[in-house]
Scaffold this motif. Structure first.
Motif, PDB file in Angstrom:
ATOM      1  N   ARG A 113       0.842  -1.201   0.000  1.00 38.36           N
ATOM      2  CA  ARG A 113       0.000   0.000   0.000  1.00 38.36           C
ATOM      3  C   ARG A 113       0.880   1.254   0.000  1.00 38.36           C
ATOM      4  N   PRO A 114       0.789   2.090  -1.039  1.00 35.98           N
ATOM      5  CA  PRO A 114       1.624   3.302  -1.072  1.00 35.98           C
ATOM      6  C   PRO A 114       0.969   4.447  -0.300  1.00 35.98           C
ATOM      7  N   TYR A 115       1.665   5.564  -0.224  1.00 37.11           N
ATOM      8  CA  TYR A 115       1.083   6.763   0.370  1.00 37.11           C
ATOM      9  C   TYR A 115       0.082   7.369  -0.603  1.00 37.11           C
ATOM     10  N   PHE A 116      -0.911   8.068  -0.058  1.00 34.27           N
ATOM     11  CA  PHE A 116      -1.778   8.884  -0.887  1.00 34.27           C
ATOM     12  C   PHE A 116      -1.014  10.153  -1.258  1.00 34.27           C
ATOM     13  N   ILE A 117      -1.043  10.522  -2.529  1.00 33.35           N
ATOM     14  CA  ILE A 117      -0.384  11.751  -2.969  1.00 33.35           C
ATOM     15  C   ILE A 117      -1.316  12.545  -3.880  1.00 33.35           C
ATOM     16  N   GLU A 118      -1.043  13.836  -4.016  1.00 34.12           N
ATOM     17  CA  GLU A 118      -1.831  14.681  -4.911  1.00 34.12           C
ATOM     18  C   GLU A 118      -1.640  14.232  -6.354  1.00 34.12           C
ATOM     19  N   ASP A 119      -2.656  14.453  -7.141  1.00 37.72           N
ATOM     20  CA  ASP A 119      -2.636  14.057  -8.547  1.00 37.72           C
ATOM     21  C   ASP A 119      -1.877  15.100  -9.361  1.00 37.72           C
ATOM     22  N   PRO A 120      -0.738  14.749  -9.951  1.00 38.93           N
ATOM     23  CA  PRO A 120       0.049  15.735 -10.696  1.00 38.93           C
ATOM     24  C   PRO A 120      -0.629  16.216 -11.965  1.00 38.93           C
ATOM     25  N   LYS A 121      -1.691  15.539 -12.409  1.00 39.00           N
ATOM     26  CA  LYS A 121      -2.380  15.945 -13.638  1.00 39.00           C
ATOM     27  C   LYS A 121      -3.554  16.891 -13.380  1.00 39.00           C
ATOM     28  N   VAL A 122      -3.926  17.083 -12.134  1.00 38.82           N
ATOM     29  CA  VAL A 122      -5.003  18.028 -11.815  1.00 38.82           C
ATOM     30  C   VAL A 122      -4.397  19.416 -11.688  1.00 38.82           C
ATOM     31  N   GLU A 123      -4.729  20.296 -12.608  1.00 41.62           N
ATOM     32  CA  GLU A 123      -4.086  21.609 -12.664  1.00 41.62           C
ATOM     33  C   GLU A 123      -4.329  22.444 -11.415  1.00 41.62           C
ATOM     34  N   THR A 124      -5.497  22.300 -10.806  1.00 44.69           N
ATOM     35  CA  THR A 124      -5.823  23.088  -9.622  1.00 44.69           C
ATOM     36  C   THR A 124      -5.338  22.426  -8.331  1.00 44.69           C
ATOM     37  N   LYS A 125      -4.681  21.290  -8.454  1.00 46.26           N
ATOM     38  CA  LYS A 125      -4.198  20.466  -7.343  1.00 46.26           C
ATOM     39  C   LYS A 125      -5.365  19.728  -6.689  1.00 46.26           C
ATOM     40  N   SER A 126      -5.230  18.427  -6.593  1.00 49.13           N
ATOM     41  CA  SER A 126      -6.241  17.651  -5.878  1.00 49.13           C
ATOM     42  C   SER A 126      -6.012  17.800  -4.380  1.00 49.13           C
ATOM     43  N   ALA A 127      -7.012  17.438  -3.615  1.00 47.89           N
ATOM     44  CA  ALA A 127      -6.966  17.661  -2.168  1.00 47.89           C
ATOM     45  C   ALA A 127      -5.794  16.947  -1.509  1.00 47.89           C
ATOM     46  N   ASP A 128      -5.207  17.601  -0.534  1.00 54.36           N
ATOM     47  CA  ASP A 128      -4.134  16.987   0.244  1.00 54.36           C
ATOM     48  C   ASP A 128      -4.722  15.874   1.120  1.00 54.36           C
ATOM     49  N   TRP A 129      -3.999  14.781   1.264  1.00 53.91           N
ATOM     50  CA  TRP A 129      -4.484  13.652   2.058  1.00 53.91           C
ATOM     51  C   TRP A 129      -4.694  14.025   3.526  1.00 53.91           C
ATOM     52  N   ARG A 130      -4.012  15.078   3.969  1.00 51.67           N
ATOM     53  CA  ARG A 130      -4.120  15.480   5.379  1.00 51.67           C
ATOM     54  C   ARG A 130      -5.521  15.983   5.726  1.00 51.67           C
ATOM     55  N   ASN A 131      -6.305  16.363   4.716  1.00 55.25           N
ATOM     56  CA  ASN A 131      -7.686  16.761   4.989  1.00 55.25           C
ATOM     57  C   ASN A 131      -8.470  15.642   5.674  1.00 55.25           C
ATOM     58  N   TYR A 132      -8.071  14.405   5.400  1.00 48.90           N
ATOM     59  CA  TYR A 132      -8.790  13.251   5.930  1.00 48.90           C
ATOM     60  C   TYR A 132      -8.310  12.853   7.329  1.00 48.90           C
ATOM     61  N   LYS A 133      -7.161  13.373   7.722  1.00 48.44           N
ATOM     62  CA  LYS A 133      -6.555  12.971   8.988  1.00 48.44           C
ATOM     63  C   LYS A 133      -7.443  13.383  10.157  1.00 48.44           C
ATOM     64  N   ARG A 134      -7.761  12.409  11.004  1.00 47.98           N
ATOM     65  CA  ARG A 134      -8.604  12.621  12.185  1.00 47.98           C
ATOM     66  C   ARG A 134      -9.980  13.209  11.829  1.00 47.98           C
TER      67      ARG A 134
END
Length: 268
Positions: free
Chosen positions: A93-114
């Protein structure tokens, strides 16, 4: 230079550095750079791809999505699932990372933390174990959505398993899935990632002149009801989402597929 001046300079450098990182940093990629989208076979049912309400369509090697920046997630993810895709390979299982193809930047995985919510895959990692790259691509944050654990591991997981059964039986299915991004929704994280109140999944199989389609609309909560309780028409999902799902098909075929519920050919 006295200590106070040094402190101010360091704070300025740190602030500028953080701003540059936050606005111009491009995350690493999980996509095989030596393979292009046209080299893989996910385009077999390309004519079934929905329209995008945002115009932000991203094509990865093993699935396609339409990103909705307002809600910080995909409004739909579409992919082909073939019998041979369903392997039992063990993948780390890898880390969740932002999508480099989404120009506006996809959501940071930290939004889901706690947050109390799972990072729910739309294109499941379990459907993409046949290669490391295919598996890891599903861990872009553009492919996840906030889901309650008892929903994600419950009725939603049951539906994902059902789709795999159909893919094994019928050799290939085409899946379009996402959350219904409208109405009064909770949000999580600093980026206000929306928590959908409903999730949908549309599955198609067969050839262009003999397509069979089945669709589900599920409330975002635990349920012990059978999957058949959540069957709806594609028209119903279009009304709820504002998305046109089979626009590329001839009108008479599109109308026939979307207007009703037809369980014929779908074994539960």
């Amino acid at each position: 230079m006295n200590k106070k001046t040094t402190y101010v300079v360091l704070m300025f450098i740190c602030t500028v550095g953080f701003w540059l990182f936050n606005n111009f940093y491009t995350p690493d990629t999980y996509t095989d750079k030596n393979v292009s989208v046209t080299d893989v076979e996910v385009e077999d049912l390309y004519y079934l791809q929905p329209l995008s309400t945002t115009g932000d369509i991203v094509r990865h090697n093993y699935y396609t999505l339409s990103y909705n920046e307002k809600y910080e997630q995909a409004e739909w993810v579409a992919y082909s699932l073939k019998r041979e895709d369903l392997t039992k390979d063990k993948r780390k299982r890898p880390y969740f990372i932002e999508d480099p193809k989404v120009e506006t930047k996809s959501a940071d995985w930290r939004n889901y933390k706690r947050s109390g919510y799972d990072r729910g895959h739309l294109c499941p990692a379990g459907d993409r174990k046949f290669s490391v790259y295919a598996h890891n691509e599903t861990f872009y944050t553009s492919n996840i959505t906030p889901q309650k654990n008892d929903f994600n591991a419950g009725i939603w997981g049951d539906l994902e398993k059902m789709v795999r059964i159909w893919a094994k039986k019928d050799k290939e299915v085409y899946v379009v899935t996402g959350g219904v991004l409208k109405g009064d929704m909770d949000v999580i994280g600093d980026e206000d990632v929306a928590v959908p109140n409903y999730f949908y999944k549309i599955i198609a199989k067969g050839k262009k002149d003999n397509l069979k389609v089945i669709a589900f609309l599920l409330p975002h909560k635990e349920s012990r009801k059978p999957l058949t309780s959540f069957l709806v028409s594609v028209d119903k999902i279009e009304k709820e989402t504002g998305i046109n799902f089979f626009e590329a098909l001839p009108n008479e075929i599109e109308d026939k597929l979307e207007k009703g519920i037809n369980r014929s050919g779908w074994v539960f």
